[in-house]
Scaffold this active site. Sequence first.
Site, PDB file in Angstrom:
ATOM      1  N   SER A  45      37.796  44.700  39.633  1.00  6.40           N
ATOM      2  CA  SER A  45      38.125  45.810  38.691  1.00  6.40           C
ATOM      3  C   SER A  45      38.399  47.227  40.419  1.00  6.40           C
ATOM      4  CB  SER A  45      37.036  46.447  38.097  1.00  6.40           C
ATOM      5  OG  SER A  45      37.249  44.901  37.455  1.00  6.40           O
ATOM      6  N   GLY A 221      41.807  49.814  36.788  1.00  3.77           N
ATOM      7  CA  GLY A 221      42.366  50.641  36.558  1.00  3.77           C
ATOM      8  C   GLY A 221      42.720  51.402  34.859  1.00  3.77           C
ATOM      9  N   CYS A 246      35.550  44.371  29.616  1.00  2.00           N
ATOM     10  CA  CYS A 246      35.914  46.108  30.189  1.00  2.00           C
ATOM     11  C   CYS A 246      37.033  46.110  29.979  1.00  2.00           C
ATOM     12  CB  CYS A 246      35.387  45.074  31.640  1.00  2.00           C
ATOM     13  SG  CYS A 246      35.513  46.726  32.292  1.00  2.00           S
ATOM     14  N   GLN A 250      39.303  47.487  26.672  1.00  2.00           N
ATOM     15  CA  GLN A 250      39.858  49.030  26.105  1.00  2.00           C
ATOM     16  C   GLN A 250      41.412  48.550  25.728  1.00  2.00           C
ATOM     17  OE1 GLN A 250      39.647  50.301  29.789  1.00  2.00           O
ATOM     18  NE2 GLN A 250      37.672  50.131  30.079  1.00  2.00           N
ATOM     19  N   ASN A 288      31.336  48.753  34.967  1.00  2.00           N
ATOM     20  CA  ASN A 288      31.978  49.042  36.460  1.00  2.00           C
ATOM     21  C   ASN A 288      33.797  49.500  35.676  1.00  2.00           C
ATOM     22  OD1 ASN A 288      33.654  49.556  38.405  1.00  2.00           O
ATOM     23  ND2 ASN A 288      33.350  46.932  38.925  1.00  2.00           N
ATOM     24  N   TYR A 291      36.797  54.184  32.939  1.00  2.00           N
ATOM     25  CA  TYR A 291      37.611  54.672  31.662  1.00  2.00           C
ATOM     26  C   TYR A 291      36.845  54.319  30.055  1.00  2.00           C
ATOM     27  CZ  TYR A 291      41.927  55.737  33.259  1.00  2.00           C
ATOM     28  OH  TYR A 291      42.667  56.220  34.628  1.00  2.00           O
ATOM     29  N   HIS A 331      30.003  44.139  31.491  1.00  2.00           N
ATOM     30  CA  HIS A 331      30.276  42.830  32.149  1.00  2.00           C
ATOM     31  C   HIS A 331      28.275  41.259  31.687  1.00  2.00           C
ATOM     32  CE1 HIS A 331      32.921  43.569  34.865  1.00  2.00           C
ATOM     33  NE2 HIS A 331      32.583  45.081  34.852  1.00  2.00           N
ATOM     34  N   GLU A 333      28.972  38.315  32.582  1.00  2.00           N
ATOM     35  CA  GLU A 333      29.185  36.983  33.432  1.00  2.00           C
ATOM     36  C   GLU A 333      27.407  38.181  34.373  1.00  2.00           C
ATOM     37  OE1 GLU A 333      31.623  40.744  35.016  1.00  2.00           O
ATOM     38  OE2 GLU A 333      31.745  39.136  33.106  1.00  2.00           O
TER      39      GLU A 333
END
Length: 365
Positions: A45, A221, A246, A250, A288, A291, A331, A333
């Site tokens: 990421s 991104g 994550c 989105q 992390n 957006y 996250h 995990e």
Amino acid sequence: MQARLILEDGTECVGTAFGATTETLGEVVFNTGLTGYQEVLSDPSYCGQIVTMTYPLIGNYGINRDDFEAVRPFIHGFVVREHCDMPSNWRNTQTLDELLKSYDIPGIAGVDTRMLTRKIRYRGTMKGMITTSDAPLMELVSSLRASSLMTDQVSRVSTKNVFSCPGTGHRVVLVDFGSKHGILRELAKRGCDVVVVPYHVTADEIRRLQPDGILLSNGPGDPKDVPQAIRMIREILGEYPLFGICLGHQLFALACGADTEKMKFGHRGGNHPVKELTSGRTYITSQNHSYAVKEESIKGTELEITHTALNDGTVEGLRNVKKQAFSVQYHPEAAPGPYDSGYLFDQFIELIETAKEEKNHAKTR
């Protein structure tokens, strides 16, 4: 050797070069984790970004074989206050400097990372470069301002081929937008038969794999740079239980008709509090992302908010009850980070089992 970190607003930080001595360009961001720099370095990421670690001493326990979150690092640069070149840990196999050199990633030490972090929080993330050039500052700033950041990060970090991680349990198709190994570990713990597919997989290709559930991974991104994934999710939504993490969160939101926006400086670190709205419980999470899903855009969709960030109120979890799908912005995990949210993988398995029971019941009618 002297190195320079240049920001597009004209800020210059002079320090000592370590790792590779090549010039690099990227979006300058910061991570607040106290440990876990190896996992940060190898998190896909971060592709296209220059990462500033707010903790002052980095590299003190070296690099080991087991803590990578991808087969290689994808960051474009590493900024630290103090770089340790004599690590001490029983698992250590190489230094941070050696790792960065082997992947041609430049680092700069001796930077006032506290000042840099405050500047990013005030101004927002900016383009930056790490260079050993002695060219005039304004010449480098002009070049930096005229440059463009990459927009194809997902295609760079996603797997190129379909591969499987066999198990005896439910078959899960993991769509790899830049997946961390931690996701595979959590699925393996639950005995899942995992098939990993590239980011541009089509709905028909997924159907041919006959999954019991679909997991949309994290990745780098802007989610709007991956329109083919949004189309695939929209087409397949409701056919199989779905879990997004994550970037996957989105993309799931966009497929359901919501919208996303870039954050001022994002969330990066292992200590972000998130509230689960149904239970009222607060979880400390690893995050992390640059957006976020616009809260006002959720109105009129089939989505409902399940989690919110306590620091800034941003959307951290969504659910589409009609389509047996949910997602989180953080996250579960971890790696690096707390394991508070591992229960979400159990919820995903329960959703798969419920869907199977309903399907079997429908067949026997």
